[in-house]
Enzyme design. Structure first.
Site, PDB file in Angstrom:
ATOM      1  N   ASP A  14       4.070  -5.179  -1.254  1.00  0.00           N
ATOM      2  CA  ASP A  14       4.944  -4.750  -0.155  1.00  0.00           C
ATOM      3  C   ASP A  14       5.871  -5.830   0.428  1.00  0.00           C
ATOM      4  O   ASP A  14       6.789  -5.507   1.175  1.00  0.00           O
ATOM      5  CB  ASP A  14       4.099  -4.180   0.992  1.00  0.00           C
ATOM      6  N   ASP A  70      -1.921  -8.248   4.667  1.00  0.00           N
ATOM      7  CA  ASP A  70      -2.134  -8.442   6.105  1.00  0.00           C
ATOM      8  C   ASP A  70      -3.535  -8.067   6.581  1.00  0.00           C
ATOM      9  O   ASP A  70      -4.174  -8.815   7.318  1.00  0.00           O
ATOM     10  CB  ASP A  70      -1.125  -7.555   6.856  1.00  0.00           C
ATOM     11  N   THR A  94       0.391  -8.815  -2.276  1.00  0.00           N
ATOM     12  CA  THR A  94       0.696  -7.414  -1.990  1.00  0.00           C
ATOM     13  C   THR A  94       2.074  -7.094  -2.543  1.00  0.00           C
ATOM     14  O   THR A  94       2.981  -7.933  -2.446  1.00  0.00           O
ATOM     15  CB  THR A  94       0.657  -7.084  -0.480  1.00  0.00           C
ATOM     16  N   GLY A 120      -4.873  -3.360  -1.390  1.00  0.00           N
ATOM     17  CA  GLY A 120      -4.205  -2.806  -2.573  1.00  0.00           C
ATOM     18  C   GLY A 120      -4.028  -3.869  -3.639  1.00  0.00           C
ATOM     19  O   GLY A 120      -3.662  -5.001  -3.329  1.00  0.00           O
TER      20      GLY A 120
HETATM   21  O1  F6P Z   1      -0.263  -2.185  -1.863  1.00  0.00           O
HETATM   22  C1  F6P Z   1       0.390  -1.762  -0.707  1.00  0.00           C
HETATM   23  C2  F6P Z   1       0.520  -0.288  -0.713  1.00  0.00           C
HETATM   24  O2  F6P Z   1       1.080   0.019  -1.927  1.00  0.00           O
HETATM   25  C3  F6P Z   1       1.347   0.380   0.372  1.00  0.00           C
HETATM   26  O3  F6P Z   1       2.715   0.394   0.138  1.00  0.00           O
HETATM   27  C4  F6P Z   1       0.738   1.732   0.405  1.00  0.00           C
HETATM   28  O4  F6P Z   1       0.965   2.364   1.618  1.00  0.00           O
HETATM   29  C5  F6P Z   1      -0.702   1.474   0.177  1.00  0.00           C
HETATM   30  O5  F6P Z   1      -0.749   0.309  -0.628  1.00  0.00           O
HETATM   31  C6  F6P Z   1      -1.470   2.587  -0.426  1.00  0.00           C
HETATM   32  O6  F6P Z   1      -2.614   2.120  -1.083  1.00  0.00           O
HETATM   33  P1  F6P Z   1      -4.015   2.858  -1.156  1.00  0.00           P
HETATM   34  O7  F6P Z   1      -3.739   4.305  -1.383  1.00  0.00           O
HETATM   35  O8  F6P Z   1      -4.690   2.186  -2.299  1.00  0.00           O
HETATM   36  O9  F6P Z   1      -4.712   2.640   0.145  1.00  0.00           O
END
Ligand code: F6P
Length: 319
Positions: free
Chosen positions: A126, A102, A124, A10
């Site tokens: 998160d 991660d 990230t 992400g």
């Molecule tokens: O960047 C982390 C995050 O925002 C998480 O909180 C979320 O679950 C995930 O990415 C969703 O991302 P994508 O839909 O791009 O896989």
């Protein structure tokens, strides 16, 4: 020396600042720096471009990632990992800098096991990487979400409603925790400790009304989910009009805050210093107000939990 840099998983605000720092500090060493597009997918398909100092000018304040990002299924297979490692060798990479979360570090770890010198930079929103107290993008994300929630509170207050706002965080509740505390939410639902206690929420809304509250704000983490369903249940049980809002991807965008730009820059420069010192197979981290690093296997084996002091504080802010 030639080094590669990629962003993976992400996207997070500040990733561009980290790329810029790696490129500029790498060029200062007299190295060639290659930008690999779309994370490991680009490593597998050979989507690579030469990075120049000018090419990273004016990106420090830009959200997203100029190198694009992706989640590569192929890198999760042994065959994909072997092909990615072979591509690193074919490109003449002396080191690969991976900016991501991660999952991206697990990919980097498998490349390290195949003899590729890697460095991870935690990027990230998160905040869920165990070895570090900070991950690039968190500050921007929580400030973006906080501002959005403040706006939702305004309309919730006008209509005397109960608002449930869902923020990102599939398995970690840090975004929900920070957003909930900073917006004065009555309840904060975290994936770490949610016990499906809908009755408790209903009780909390009713108690709030009894004590004179005109509206209610509940911050829910994505990992708990079911926000619309929770709103329906609360409305049915309390008679208080309830609405759910899922903030979604807006939390991942936007110009990075000062904190994210600075942290990304410090971490990017640290990554280059490690490579220059011949230290690879490491993850850059922020600990005790300093930029440090950990061996990548050890970093991935670490665990992170929301501390007791956070959790015990929450009930004290309710009434
Ligand atoms: O960047 C982390 C995050 O925002 C998480 O909180 C979320 O679950 C995930 O990415 C969703 O991302 P994508 O839909 O791009 O896989």
């Amino acid at each position: 020396m030639t080094i590669g840099v990629l962003t993976s998983g992400g996207d997070a605000p500040g990733m561009n600042a980290a790329i810029r720092a790696v490129v500029r500090a790498g060029l200062c060493q007299g190295w060639r720096v290659l930008g690999i597009e779309r994370g490991y997918a680009g490593l597998l398909s050979g989507d690579v471009r030469e990075m120049t100092s000018k090419g990273v000018s004016e990106v420090i304040g830009r959200g997203g990632t100029i190198l694009y990002t992706a989640r590569s299924e192929e890198l999760m297979t042994l065959g994909g990992q072997a092909r990615a490692a072979a591509n690193c060798r074919d490109m003449g990479l002396d080191a690969l800098v991976v900016i991501g979360g991660d999952g991206s570090f697990r990919g980097a770890c498998s490349l390290a096991d195949l003899g590729i010198p890697v460095i991870g930079i935690p990027g990230t929103i998160d905040l869920d990487i165990a070895c570090t107290d900070y991950t690039i993008g968190f500050d921007t994300a929580v400030n973006t979400a906080m501002e959005a929630i403040d706006k939702i509170r305004d309309t919730s207050s006008s209509h005397e409603r109960c608002s449930i706002v869902e923020v990102m965080g599939r398995s970690a509740g840090y975004i929900a925790l920070y957003c909930g505390i900073s917006t004065g939410a009555e309840d904060i639902l975290l994936p770490e400790n949610w016990k499906d206690d809908v009755q408790g929420l209903i009780h909390s809304v009713l108690e709030g009304r009894k004590s004179g509250k005109k509206h209610n704000l509940i911050i829910n983490a994505e990992g708990v989910g079911h926000s619309a369903e929770l709103a329906e249940k609360i409305e049915a049980a309390t008679g208080v009009e309830s609405r759910a809002t899922i903030l979604g991807y807006l939390q991942r965008g936007g110009s990075p805050t000062c904190r994210d730009r600075i942290m990304a820059t410090r971490m990017g420069v640290h990554a280059v210093k490690l490579i220059a010192a011949g230290q690879t197979g490491r993850v850059v981290a922020y600990k005790n107000d300093d930029i440090v690093d950990f061996e990548i296997h050890e970093a991935l084996a670490m665990q992170k939990h929301i501390g007791e002091s956070w959790l015990t504080m929450l009930p004290l802010l309710k009434r």
